[in-house]
Design a protein around this motif. Structure first.
Motif, PDB file in Angstrom:
ATOM      1  N   UNK A  55       0.813  -1.215   0.000  1.00  0.00           N
ATOM      2  CA  UNK A  55       0.000   0.000   0.000  1.00  0.00           C
ATOM      3  C   UNK A  55       0.843   1.260   0.000  1.00  0.00           C
ATOM      4  N   UNK A  56       1.934   1.233   0.762  1.00  0.00           N
ATOM      5  CA  UNK A  56       2.808   2.404   0.856  1.00  0.00           C
ATOM      6  C   UNK A  56       3.455   2.707  -0.496  1.00  0.00           C
TER       7      UNK A  56
ATOM      8  N   UNK B 136       2.184   1.865  -3.408  1.00  0.00           N
ATOM      9  CA  UNK B 136       1.122   2.322  -4.328  1.00  0.00           C
ATOM     10  C   UNK B 136       0.829   3.800  -4.086  1.00  0.00           C
ATOM     11  N   UNK B 137       0.730   4.190  -2.808  1.00  0.00           N
ATOM     12  CA  UNK B 137       0.466   5.589  -2.492  1.00  0.00           C
ATOM     13  C   UNK B 137       1.604   6.473  -2.984  1.00  0.00           C
TER      14      UNK B 137
END
Lengths: 214, 214
Positions: B145-146, B148-149
């Motif tokens: 997620x990190x 992707x962000x």
């Protein structure tokens, strides 16, 4: 209703494979009615992202950092139930949705977490070295990845447990030890918040129907 | 070369909008040559996912948990440089790629982290209550997620910093305090690992070319 239908199609197919035709069929509206509100698929996607961001029914807590926990568990519950929320998160991570501004939902989530952390810091709940922006971005990014993995591995069945693990690993690194003892990050709390949210929602929707039919 | 071309198209367009035609053009090969190796777009995507997973050039460390740090920083470096790695992560998170088994890459990442944590635990590097599976899944999900962000907000320019924040928040919750002092999770180490990786890669590819032309 239109946005919820659009959301459910976006969440199932991904942005690229979603067609206006399928949204019309699911919503049971005509093309004219849809284009009266939304000029394109991109505008529908933005509508889904905005509708989700407006609605954060968080009860204020004495311990501010408890609101961070509650927000994470409420989002977990809504990801398991609500097509609008599911579609919003899916669109933000969907690399096929390149014509949609996917930075906006991430910035909105980061802002929500930052607001809570800023108050918590002012109240002395956080360790002195904690950087609010770094922490808000970390928390938002980590949550988005954890929910994506949970969706891919088991349709988000275990998401509350995964969020509990996230909280257990991260809160000791940002909260003072005294405060940590006063925060409830148990999965029990997640279940209770979920039940309250469902009851409130039924009441709100019941009220809405009463107005329409009065 | 074919897989790298496929990877770069997948990473740019997402799975759904990628066409075999565009991959052929970018790779400069004929349709016959491609179908000799890959029967479909799905097989190309699986090939990209597998090629990336085979290649983890990790130097063994006295402190096992240092390998977890190094793996995260190497993956960071490769996400910033290597189209195969970028495409692999993008495909795993791409909700448009529903015909591809997206659980497989997540399970492979979780397994890699689990192996390191299992050894670290046996060596007494971890706190007693740490659950290896929960931790490996948390770490893999949070990292995905990190990154992707970071990609969505700034094309992964700040990814090494975001990974440093992840490590600083999580390692104190899993490692013994004594061990924590012996782990280098600085962004300096990330830069050094990146330089070493590039040098080794040049050497390997130089060697490969020498073989071909000898």
């Amino acid at each position: 209703m239109l946005l919820e239908s659009a959301a459910s199609v976006f969440a199932e197919r991904g942005y690229e494979r979603t067609t206006i035709g399928e949204i019309l069929t699911r919503a049971g509206v005509t093309k004219g009615a849809l284009y009266f509100h939304f000029a394109s698929k991109e505008e529908l996607a933005l509508g889904v992202l905005e509708a989700q961001m407006l609605d954060v029914p968080l009860t204020p807590q004495d311990v501010k950092i408890q609101e961070l926990v509650d927000q994470a568990y409420l989002l977990t519950h809504r990801l398991q139930r609500d097509a609008l929320v599911r579609a919003s998160v899916a669109l933000a991570l969907d690399s096929g949705a390149s014509e949609v501004n996917r930075a906006a939902p991430f910035r909105a989530w980061i802002d929500q977490v930052s607001e809570i952390l800023t108050v918590a810091k002012a109240r002395g709940e956080l360790l002195l070295h904690v950087d609010v922006t770094d922490t808000a971005e970390f928390f938002s990014g980590a949550f988005s990845g954890i929910q994506a993995m949970s969706q891919i591995l088991c349709e988000r069945d275990d998401l509350a447990h995964r969020v509990a693990v996230l909280l257990q690993y991260v809160l000791p690194s940002i909260c003072t030890p005294v405060l940590l003892n006063r925060v409830d990050m148990s999965e029990d709390r997640a279940r209770r918040l979920g039940r309250e949210y469902d009851a409130n929602r039924l009441r709100r929707e019941g009220g809405g129907l009463a107005e329409v039919y009065s």
